[in-house]
Design a protein around this motif. Structure first.
Motif, PDB file in Angstrom:
ATOM      1  N   ASP A   1     -64.788  15.280  31.884  1.00 37.67           N
ATOM      2  CA  ASP A   1     -66.224  15.318  32.208  1.00 37.67           C
ATOM      3  C   ASP A   1     -66.509  14.617  33.533  1.00 37.67           C
ATOM      4  OD1 ASP A   1     -66.795  16.681  30.023  1.00 37.67           O
ATOM      5  OD2 ASP A   1     -67.872  15.061  28.951  1.00 37.67           O
ATOM      6  N   GLY A   2     -65.886  13.444  33.699  1.00 32.95           N
ATOM      7  CA  GLY A   2     -66.081  12.656  34.923  1.00 32.95           C
ATOM      8  C   GLY A   2     -65.631  13.444  36.140  1.00 32.95           C
ATOM      9  N   ALA A   3     -64.478  14.112  36.030  1.00 33.72           N
ATOM     10  CA  ALA A   3     -63.945  14.876  37.169  1.00 33.72           C
ATOM     11  C   ALA A   3     -64.879  16.034  37.489  1.00 33.72           C
ATOM     12  CB  ALA A   3     -62.543  15.383  36.851  1.00 33.72           C
ATOM     13  N   ALA A   4     -65.382  16.696  36.451  1.00 33.28           N
ATOM     14  CA  ALA A   4     -66.269  17.844  36.671  1.00 33.28           C
ATOM     15  C   ALA A   4     -67.552  17.393  37.376  1.00 33.28           C
ATOM     16  CB  ALA A   4     -66.593  18.511  35.339  1.00 33.28           C
ATOM     17  N   GLN A   5     -68.058  16.255  36.926  1.00 32.60           N
ATOM     18  CA  GLN A   5     -69.298  15.747  37.533  1.00 32.60           C
ATOM     19  C   GLN A   5     -69.073  15.341  38.996  1.00 32.60           C
ATOM     20  OE1 GLN A   5     -70.813  12.535  35.218  1.00 32.60           O
ATOM     21  NE2 GLN A   5     -72.504  13.813  34.474  1.00 32.60           N
ATOM     22  N   LEU A   6     -67.994  14.599  39.217  1.00 31.14           N
ATOM     23  CA  LEU A   6     -67.718  14.110  40.576  1.00 31.14           C
ATOM     24  C   LEU A   6     -67.355  15.261  41.527  1.00 31.14           C
ATOM     25  CD1 LEU A   6     -65.835  10.759  39.824  1.00 31.14           C
ATOM     26  CD2 LEU A   6     -68.116  11.035  40.795  1.00 31.14           C
ATOM     27  N   ALA A   7     -66.854  16.357  40.962  1.00 31.80           N
ATOM     28  CA  ALA A   7     -66.519  17.514  41.804  1.00 31.80           C
ATOM     29  C   ALA A   7     -67.775  18.088  42.464  1.00 31.80           C
ATOM     30  CB  ALA A   7     -65.813  18.577  40.978  1.00 31.80           C
ATOM     31  N   LEU A   8     -68.935  17.702  41.957  1.00 28.34           N
ATOM     32  CA  LEU A   8     -70.195  18.177  42.550  1.00 28.34           C
ATOM     33  C   LEU A   8     -70.797  17.129  43.498  1.00 28.34           C
ATOM     34  CD1 LEU A   8     -71.786  19.513  39.222  1.00 28.34           C
ATOM     35  CD2 LEU A   8     -70.604  20.850  40.986  1.00 28.34           C
ATOM     36  N   ASP A   9     -70.136  15.978  43.583  1.00 28.61           N
ATOM     37  CA  ASP A   9     -70.697  14.850  44.341  1.00 28.61           C
ATOM     38  C   ASP A   9     -70.049  14.793  45.733  1.00 28.61           C
ATOM     39  OD1 ASP A   9     -71.535  11.510  43.449  1.00 28.61           O
ATOM     40  OD2 ASP A   9     -70.898  12.161  45.418  1.00 28.61           O
ATOM     41  N   LYS A  10     -70.890  14.856  46.769  1.00 27.29           N
ATOM     42  CA  LYS A  10     -70.379  14.885  48.149  1.00 27.29           C
ATOM     43  C   LYS A  10     -69.522  13.648  48.458  1.00 27.29           C
ATOM     44  CE  LYS A  10     -70.795  16.103  52.658  1.00 27.29           C
ATOM     45  NZ  LYS A  10     -69.465  15.656  53.018  1.00 27.29           N
ATOM     46  N   THR A  11     -70.008  12.467  48.049  1.00 29.22           N
ATOM     47  CA  THR A  11     -69.268  11.253  48.417  1.00 29.22           C
ATOM     48  C   THR A  11     -67.931  11.175  47.673  1.00 29.22           C
ATOM     49  OG1 THR A  11     -70.573  10.006  46.822  1.00 29.22           O
ATOM     50  CG2 THR A  11     -71.250   9.855  49.103  1.00 29.22           C
ATOM     51  N   ALA A  12     -67.899  11.690  46.445  1.00 28.33           N
ATOM     52  CA  ALA A  12     -66.632  11.675  45.692  1.00 28.33           C
ATOM     53  C   ALA A  12     -65.640  12.630  46.346  1.00 28.33           C
ATOM     54  CB  ALA A  12     -66.888  12.057  44.239  1.00 28.33           C
ATOM     55  N   LYS A  13     -66.156  13.772  46.808  1.00 24.56           N
ATOM     56  CA  LYS A  13     -65.261  14.733  47.476  1.00 24.56           C
ATOM     57  C   LYS A  13     -64.730  14.130  48.792  1.00 24.56           C
ATOM     58  CE  LYS A  13     -68.165  18.291  46.945  1.00 24.56           C
ATOM     59  NZ  LYS A  13     -68.708  19.645  47.047  1.00 24.56           N
ATOM     60  N   ASP A  14     -65.627  13.435  49.519  1.00 27.83           N
ATOM     61  CA  ASP A  14     -65.190  12.764  50.760  1.00 27.83           C
ATOM     62  C   ASP A  14     -64.138  11.694  50.455  1.00 27.83           C
ATOM     63  OD1 ASP A  14     -66.913  14.254  52.229  1.00 27.83           O
ATOM     64  OD2 ASP A  14     -68.387  12.656  52.594  1.00 27.83           O
ATOM     65  N   PHE A  15     -64.336  11.001  49.327  1.00 30.41           N
ATOM     66  CA  PHE A  15     -63.395   9.945  48.937  1.00 30.41           C
ATOM     67  C   PHE A  15     -61.975  10.527  48.922  1.00 30.41           C
ATOM     68  CE2 PHE A  15     -61.029   7.399  45.880  1.00 30.41           C
ATOM     69  CZ  PHE A  15     -61.480   6.104  46.082  1.00 30.41           C
ATOM     70  N   VAL A  16     -61.845  11.695  48.319  1.00 32.42           N
ATOM     71  CA  VAL A  16     -60.520  12.295  48.181  1.00 32.42           C
ATOM     72  C   VAL A  16     -60.081  12.969  49.485  1.00 32.42           C
ATOM     73  CG1 VAL A  16     -59.142  13.939  46.851  1.00 32.42           C
ATOM     74  CG2 VAL A  16     -60.961  12.637  45.728  1.00 32.42           C
ATOM     75  N   SER A  17     -60.967  13.729  50.093  1.00 32.11           N
ATOM     76  CA  SER A  17     -60.526  14.471  51.288  1.00 32.11           C
ATOM     77  C   SER A  17     -60.214  13.511  52.437  1.00 32.11           C
ATOM     78  CB  SER A  17     -61.548  15.532  51.707  1.00 32.11           C
ATOM     79  OG  SER A  17     -62.762  14.914  52.017  1.00 32.11           O
ATOM     80  N   ASP A  18     -60.960  12.413  52.541  1.00 29.46           N
ATOM     81  CA  ASP A  18     -60.643  11.425  53.580  1.00 29.46           C
ATOM     82  C   ASP A  18     -59.295  10.755  53.311  1.00 29.46           C
ATOM     83  OD1 ASP A  18     -62.711  11.785  55.301  1.00 29.46           O
ATOM     84  OD2 ASP A  18     -63.878  10.040  54.680  1.00 29.46           O
ATOM     85  N   ALA A  19     -59.082  10.360  52.054  1.00 34.25           N
ATOM     86  CA  ALA A  19     -57.796   9.715  51.734  1.00 34.25           C
ATOM     87  C   ALA A  19     -56.650  10.654  52.108  1.00 34.25           C
ATOM     88  CB  ALA A  19     -57.739   9.353  50.255  1.00 34.25           C
ATOM     89  N   TYR A  20     -56.857  11.929  51.830  1.00 33.93           N
ATOM     90  CA  TYR A  20     -55.830  12.928  52.156  1.00 33.93           C
ATOM     91  C   TYR A  20     -55.669  13.057  53.671  1.00 33.93           C
ATOM     92  CZ  TYR A  20     -53.274  17.340  52.051  1.00 33.93           C
ATOM     93  OH  TYR A  20     -52.312  18.317  52.229  1.00 33.93           O
ATOM     94  N   ALA A  21     -56.798  13.211  54.367  1.00 35.15           N
ATOM     95  CA  ALA A  21     -56.743  13.411  55.821  1.00 35.15           C
ATOM     96  C   ALA A  21     -56.184  12.182  56.532  1.00 35.15           C
ATOM     97  CB  ALA A  21     -58.130  13.725  56.358  1.00 35.15           C
ATOM     98  N   HIS A  22     -56.393  11.011  55.937  1.00 35.65           N
ATOM     99  CA  HIS A  22     -55.893   9.789  56.572  1.00 35.65           C
ATOM    100  C   HIS A  22     -54.473   9.467  56.133  1.00 35.65           C
ATOM    101  CE1 HIS A  22     -60.438   8.822  56.942  1.00 35.65           C
ATOM    102  NE2 HIS A  22     -60.015   9.525  57.958  1.00 35.65           N
ATOM    103  N   ALA A  23     -53.815  10.466  55.554  1.00 35.91           N
ATOM    104  CA  ALA A  23     -52.386  10.382  55.214  1.00 35.91           C
ATOM    105  C   ALA A  23     -52.087   9.279  54.202  1.00 35.91           C
ATOM    106  CB  ALA A  23     -51.555  10.213  56.488  1.00 35.91           C
TER     107      ALA A  23
END
Ligand code: HDD
Length: 711
Positions: free
Chosen positions: A629-651
């Motif tokens: 449930d938490g993952a589904a909810q956060l998947a709609l949250d811009k800051t949560a998505k940035d949290f992951v995509s930034d961590a990825y982009a910053h290697a």
């Protein structure tokens, strides 16, 4: 003398004793039952009402007679002192230096000869260009100024985290600083060199090219003060008991290892936490893991200096550690906060001229100029030649006596009749005398020559060591230098300024010049600017100059960000927390709400950050512990998505559980992007493996891929 005050308040005031800063006793009236002292004016008069000024009638004018009101506003109006003209934004901390190896053969300085001796010290870290209220993660040199309160007086090493400087002669310092700081007509940009004036000055000052390689490298965006080296830059002198001198360069090496952030990360950290560096140091001390540095010296004699490829008096040159190894002779720990930021961090006054017997200066023209500038600037900033009376600046490890007297705010005033020397008054505490044996002796260097405004020809090679620095970097670090140059020069409006810099780069490395020209979209590769001497291509790489090549092997001292939701697996979180502690690292819990989360075993975990206040740029690695449930909810949250995509982009390394995959997917990381830096956590064993991998800090290969994806 103790004095009675407040007794007139009669039974209402209780009387206690207190020590004032000057050490005189007094008696303090306490507010009955409160445990607090009664508020007084600066004259010690108790105040009855601090909420309302004195006025005529309830709605009438305020009276001049209200001395408490006037004194309070008068003092407030004068609270600010001029900020430092450079290095305005700083953060100070106390520590202790311990000598581990004696340098008696070279110097008489007790701090460098008495093994085991502990010397109190104060360090102020700083950025250079930004004003006091700017942000910590500017691309900039970091100041690393150290004051050692030795038994023979205060010794300052006013160091930076970069071992060379922009200019060779102090007379150019005002021009350099004017060009680097805000442009004078508009008052911006703040805390950055990405503008025309700076690059115009640099393009016309080829001696800055070596320093530019350093400031465009990751050294200028450190992850923390704890992960930086410090360098005294100049050649100094050590003088021994026979009066013989050698040259010396001072080095501070962090025992935590070196580490920097990415530029894209720095930009975001400045928004998320402008105090990132100072908070990091503050927290490290609070959490009981104060940072430590090895104290090292490069010692060399006049013969070496005469035969070295470059002039040891030129502050735009290093002596590679492979040529003269850094000898570790001591260690310092920075483990104590200041009690008051203004009293200590603001009022501390460093001066390169503060040396102790056995330590002296070389003829480096930059150092000679600094010796004037630092003393002079303190008068402007602190308002009186008596700035040495301020506790943070006064010697601590030794007595001090002289006949300097009077002046604004004189706190230490001689007693008795004698205030000159020589005199025929009786010897005694108030009648100090110079001591030819233990007193400071300048090194008796022979100097002769014609008076002239000249620059030595031995200072003429501006590119060889710039090239050596560049070829000593790993490919990813070289890429960062190219990216930084393109970024900065793209902020310049004038094309000729951009082109001139590329003209300099052509003397350093052809590929770098081509990459930057291409990044700027220049129609053709600019011609090399005229060079005084050709670049030497025979200097070997110096591995000591790379950060990545010398990266740490463990996650100790680093910070893990753990994103949790309700129903996250408690057992795994427990294993993570234990693993982080065992690794000597720290962690923060980030959750959709600051109240925290209820885990799958019903236990509650507190959050340190709400998701939008704790972006992944604040952490060295992250973990996603999310229930479906938490993952589904956060998947709609811009800051949560940035949290992951930034961590990825910053290697960064990312630990996750299966249930967190919807968020990873929503962050734009598809199946094809799942690399070995994304680590599935299922039990204590996989957690241990993940934390071990995090010791590498980044999966640098990913950065190339991310950049290609973005292109
Ligand atoms: Fe400087 C501050 C380091 C060249 C003039 N400098 C200052 C600070 C550091 C340095 C760390 C901050 C001290 C603090 O925290 O209070 N400066 C350097 C290094 C240099 C250098 C490593 C080159 C090797 N500086 C330099 C030159 C001049 C100055 C050539 C002038 C001729 N520096 C100053 C200053 C400051 C200062 C204007 C501003 C505030 C202060 O001194 O106390 O005097």
């Amino acid at each position: 003398m103790a004095q009675k005050i407040g007794q007139e308040k009669g039974a209402a005031a209780q009387v206690g004793t207190f020590e004032t800063e000057t050490g005189s006793g007094g008696e303090l009236h306490q507010l009955p039952g409160s445990g607090s002292p009664v508020l007084t004016t600066q004259q010690g008069v108790p105040v009855a009402d601090d909420q309302n000024s004195l006025r005529v009638g309830e709605r009438g004018p305020t009276l001049l007679e209200d001395f408490h009101f006037r004194e309070k506003i008068f003092h407030f109006d004068h609270e600010r002192i001029p900020e430092r003209v450079v290095h305005a934004r700083g953060f100070g901390v106390h520590g202790t230096f311990t000598l581990t190896e004696s340098l008696e053969e070279f110097t008489t300085a007790k701090i460098l000869t008495e093994v085991g001796e502990k010397t109190p010290m104060f360090v102020r870290f700083s950025t250079v260009a930004g004003n006091k209220g700017s942000f910590d993660l500017a691309r900039d040199v970091r100041g690393f100024a150290a004051k050692f309160y030795t038994k023979e007086g205060n010794w300052d090493i006013v160091a930076n985290n970069i071992p060379v400087f922009f200019i060779q002669d102090a007379i150019k310092f005002p021009d350099l600083v004017h060009a680097a700081k805000q442009e004078p007509d508009r008052g911006f940009p703040q805390a950055q060199t990405a503008h025309d004036n700076f690059w115009d000055f640099i393009g016309l000052t080829p001696e800055s090219m070596h320093m530019i390689m350093w400031t465009m490298s990751d050294r200028a965006i450190p992850r923390s003060y704890r992960f930086m080296e410090g360098f005294g830059v100049h050649s100094f002198r050590l003088i021994n008991a026979e009066g013989k001198a050698v040259f010396v360069k001072f080095h501070f090496k962090p025992r935590q290892g070196l580490q920097s952030v990415l530029w894209n990360e720095a930009v975001k950290i400045n928004g998320a936490d402008p105090d990132f560096h100072r908070r990091d140091l503050w927290d490290a001390i609070d959490l009981g893991s104060p940072p430590e540095w090895d104290f090292g010296v490069q010692i060399f004699d006049d013969d070496f200096a005469d035969n070295f490829e470059f002039d040891v008096l030129d502050p735009t040159k290093i002596i590679p550690e492979e040529q003269v190894p850094v000898r570790i002779v001591g260690r310092f720990v920075l483990d104590n906060h200041v009690d008051n930021f203004f009293a200590e961090t603001e009022q501390v006054a460093f001066c390169t001229q503060n040396v102790v017997p056995g330590i002296g200066f070389s003829n480096d023209p930059l150092l000679q100029g600094r010796n004037f500038s630092y003393l002079d600037t303190q008068l402007k900033r602190l308002g009186s030649p008596n700035f040495t009376h301020i506790p943070i600046n006064a010697p601590k490890g030794c007595p001090f006596h002289n006949f300097q007297q009077d002046g604004h705010m004189a706190m230490r005033n001689p007693k008795g009749r004698v205030n000159y020397e020589p005199n025929s008054w009786a010897a005694g505490e108030n009648n100090p005398r110079a001591d030819p044996n233990t007193g400071y002796r300048h090194f008796g260097e022979e100097v002769n020559g014609r008076k002239a405004q000249v620059r030595s020809e031995t200072f003429a090679d501006h590119y060889s060591q710039a090239r050596q620095f560049f070829i000593s970097q790993t490919p990813i670090e070289q890429k960062h230098i190219g990216d930084a140059l393109v970024f900065e020069l793209s902020k310049c409006e004038r094309i000729d300024i951009r082109e001139r810099i590329v003209g300099h780069l052509r003397h350093i490395d052809q590929t770098l010049a081509t990459v930057v020209a291409d990044g700027l979209g220049l129609p053709a590769l600019p011609e090399p600017v005229q060079a005084a001497v050709p670049t030497r291509t025979d200097l070997p790489p110096s591995p000591a100059l790379s950060i990545v090549a010398r990266g740490p092997e463990s996650f100790a001292g680093r910070k893990l960000g753990i994103l949790v939701s309700d129903e996250a697996p408690a057992k795994l979180l427990k294993a993570l927390v234990a693993g982080v502690k065992a690794a000597g690292a720290v962690y923060e819990i980030i959750a959709p709400k600051i109240a925290g989360a209820t885990l799958d075993d019903g236990s509650q975990v507190e959050a340190k950050q709400k998701i939008d206040g704790g972006p992944s740029v604040l952490y060295d690695a992250v973990v996603l512990l999310l229930a479906p449930d938490g993952a589904a909810q956060l998947a709609l949250d811009k800051t949560a998505k940035d949290f992951v995509s930034d961590a990825y982009a910053h290697a960064k390394f990312i630990g996750y559980i299966e249930d967190a995959l919807p968020l990873i997917d929503a962050a734009g990381i598809g199946e094809a992007d799942m690399d070995e830096g994304l680590i599935l956590l299922s039990n204590a064993e996989t957690v241990a493996g993940f934390l071990k991998t995090c010791g590498a800090l980044r999966l640098w290969e990913r950065e190339y891929k991310v950049d290609l994806d973005a292109a």
